[in-house]
Write a protein that holds these residues in place. Sequence first.
Motif, PDB file in Angstrom:
ATOM      1  N   PRO A 137       0.844  -1.201   0.000  1.00  0.00           N
ATOM      2  CA  PRO A 137       0.000   0.000   0.000  1.00  0.00           C
ATOM      3  C   PRO A 137       0.877   1.247   0.000  1.00  0.00           C
ATOM      4  O   PRO A 137       1.955   1.263   0.602  1.00  0.00           O
ATOM      5  CB  PRO A 137      -0.795  -0.123   1.299  1.00  0.00           C
ATOM      6  N   LYS A 167       3.278   1.207   5.023  1.00  0.00           N
ATOM      7  CA  LYS A 167       2.973   1.898   3.766  1.00  0.00           C
ATOM      8  C   LYS A 167       4.223   2.604   3.247  1.00  0.00           C
ATOM      9  O   LYS A 167       4.991   3.178   4.024  1.00  0.00           O
ATOM     10  CB  LYS A 167       1.850   2.913   3.955  1.00  0.00           C
ATOM     11  N   GLU A 211      -4.092   8.866   0.926  1.00  0.00           N
ATOM     12  CA  GLU A 211      -3.703   7.973   2.021  1.00  0.00           C
ATOM     13  C   GLU A 211      -2.545   8.562   2.819  1.00  0.00           C
ATOM     14  O   GLU A 211      -1.879   7.847   3.565  1.00  0.00           O
ATOM     15  CB  GLU A 211      -3.294   6.606   1.461  1.00  0.00           C
TER      16      GLU A 211
END
Length: 468
Positions: free
Chosen positions: A130, A173, A138
């Motif tokens: 991600p 991430k 995000e």
Amino acid sequence: MTEWKLHHKVLTAAGILAALGVIYGVVKADRIARIGAGYKAKITCSEIFVAGRDGQEVIRREFLGMPATMKQIHVNVDYEAKTVRASGPIGLGGIKAIYRDGYGCTLANAGRVGLLPAVKPSGTTSGPWPLARPISGEALEYVDYGAVDYALTQAFEENVAQHRSFLVVVDDKIVDEMYAEGFNEDTPLLSWSMAKSVTTTLVGAAVYQGYLDVSAPAPVPEWEGDSEKSQITWDDLLRMQSGLEFEEDYEKPRSEINRMLFERPDAGGFAAQSDIAHDPGEVWSYSSGTANIIARTLRQVLSEQGVDFYQFARDALFEPIGAERFVLEPDASGSFVGSSFAYATPRDWARLGQLYLDQGVWDGVRVLPEGWSDYVASPTDASDGQYGAQFWLNHDGTDGRTRFIPGLPEDVYFMSGHEGQYVLVVPDKNLVMVRMGMTRGRSPLPEIAPLFRDVYDAIGYGGDRDRG
């Protein structure tokens, strides 16, 4: 005896001695050239056929800054056969490196390489990383993206340290990554000694699946019946406190480390012959030979239980964490050169770091034993706090030695490889940093540490984490 006969005998003897001297000199030159040729053949082969780089670029740039004698080593690349031959002047030290799918490149040090089975995908894979980019929706509010990007941009624009990649992962991430020209997120890069951390991870996976106990003596065949060596445990080997002698000197052409990596067909077998100089646990001594004993013995232990080492690595570690681009390169005997020769993309190196940050669990599935992260990050007593179990630690020493990366906490632990390969595990900010490059001819970490510190300082404390 006539004067003529006497002179004739003297000249004959002198001629024989001269010939012997020439032969000795040629043999000695051949043995020295073999190390340089082995290095150049192996690296050229892997950089072209594993990393996928342009061959002319590799030959032109990969050996810059090395001793002038390396210029005398010539390489010939066979792109169809996927082999590289290298030799010195008049063919001295001639050697061939061979590429095989799934296994990378191997030096044919015995004139041949051991047969290995095709590695089959297990079908178990993890999803893509991600992303948490500033414009992705995000973004993490506790990351100063501007400061991270500025630090990386400055480092890569100047690039005195010859960075090739830098990757920043926060809370699982990717928040930023940067690559030098000619490299990208899909370029596998060489571990050098970060392979040692891969080796200990595979030992951990084997422990989790019940194949071995690190507190037990390592069943090295050469040590059977030896009252001293047979007492050396897996833990002693993992912590570099086996007591075995090993010459870790890259500057000396025919040192044990150079012969092991670039001349001998069985790296672990060569290291297993080392003399014992201290009782296990008494002295810490960094040794690539030790890592190859571990890799070879792990392969043996798995084989005795009907498990192929390379298939195990893929099924038990790389595919579960989504690091499918890992390549473990074997020696001519077929054992992984667990001290030095692993290739993976920067993102896959980050996945390995993230596995440790997440205490050996990936997507809810346990891969390593409970407590394994703490085990590799716990100081080896005789190392003065600088080494765990095939991982380096950021502890200050008791003798005034300062931590390797000033400004980062003592609980940071990291993989480290020649010329500045690093994967940092930073628990307090749930952070993984990967730096790959070619900082040659000097100690790389003092030069790179300020970049690690700048990125660390740009990351805040998210979630329920705090400075306490």
